[in-house]
Design a protein around this motif. Sequence first.
Motif, PDB file in Angstrom:
ATOM      1  N   TYR A  48       0.827  -1.207   0.000  1.00  0.00           N
ATOM      2  CA  TYR A  48       0.000   0.000   0.000  1.00  0.00           C
ATOM      3  C   TYR A  48       0.864   1.260   0.000  1.00  0.00           C
ATOM      4  O   TYR A  48       1.960   1.274   0.556  1.00  0.00           O
ATOM      5  N   ARG A  71      -2.340   0.631  -4.425  1.00  0.00           N
ATOM      6  CA  ARG A  71      -1.600  -0.541  -3.973  1.00  0.00           C
ATOM      7  C   ARG A  71      -1.082  -1.316  -5.182  1.00  0.00           C
ATOM      8  O   ARG A  71      -1.629  -1.209  -6.285  1.00  0.00           O
ATOM      9  N   THR A 167       0.870  -8.458   8.478  1.00  0.00           N
ATOM     10  CA  THR A 167       1.567  -7.276   7.971  1.00  0.00           C
ATOM     11  C   THR A 167       3.065  -7.527   7.906  1.00  0.00           C
ATOM     12  O   THR A 167       3.622  -8.253   8.738  1.00  0.00           O
ATOM     13  N   TYR A 221      -5.507  -2.454   5.479  1.00  0.00           N
ATOM     14  CA  TYR A 221      -4.405  -1.497   5.482  1.00  0.00           C
ATOM     15  C   TYR A 221      -4.326  -0.791   6.826  1.00  0.00           C
ATOM     16  O   TYR A 221      -3.242  -0.669   7.438  1.00  0.00           O
TER      17      TYR A 221
END
Length: 228
Positions: A48, A71, A167, A221
């Motif tokens: 992103y 993204r 992540t 995100y």
Amino acid sequence: MGEPKLRHEIKHNINYSDYIALRQKLKYIAKPDPNAGDSGKYRIRSLYFDNYSNKALMEKINGINNREKFRIRYYNDDLTFIRLEKKGKVNGLCFKRSARLTESQCSMIISGDLDWMKRSTHPLLIELYFKMNYQQLRPKTLVDYVREPYIYEPGNVRITIDSEIKTGLSSKELFNRELPTLKTRDSDPIILEVKYDEFLPNIIRDIIQLDNRRNTAFSKYAQARVFG
């Protein structure tokens, strides 16, 4: 490029028992997405973009009516099919635009080598070039997850169930398959998303009620940005 097609979007944060019940119903009325292969699922990695003032993140947190985010995304570690995507919302409806990228083009974008983009014939690449300059958009964080997608043709309905959301923290190593990743929550969220055109067929509306669970504004995100 023309005006993007606007679609409705519903999101629910569901639990594992919801998932099992929903999956059992979907297999009788919807088709698995053929892109998912034999497993019915695929892995997604997204990188992103955001800027120094966290424009995309703050627009999401503050519920800005008209917003967008960029993204780069690929599936199942397949680097022959990589897309730049712009996802946005207009008056509560969502849209998405995309452009194909090569691995080398992605590497140039990540490293800040941008001049080639302004000579592109694709409007989305040109748009990103200018926004990386005047908005200072930059690659910000990686998000990995598993998606189980279904299609219900009446109403052009797409139903996806996302899980194992992780992540890469502040890493920009989009193509590093060995990159350590971290769960975005202690409990693994499962996110049901339903996208459709003008109407949502009653048969789909009925099976996604899930004991009247409320619509959620979950953002993969935003969850990833909790870590930086």
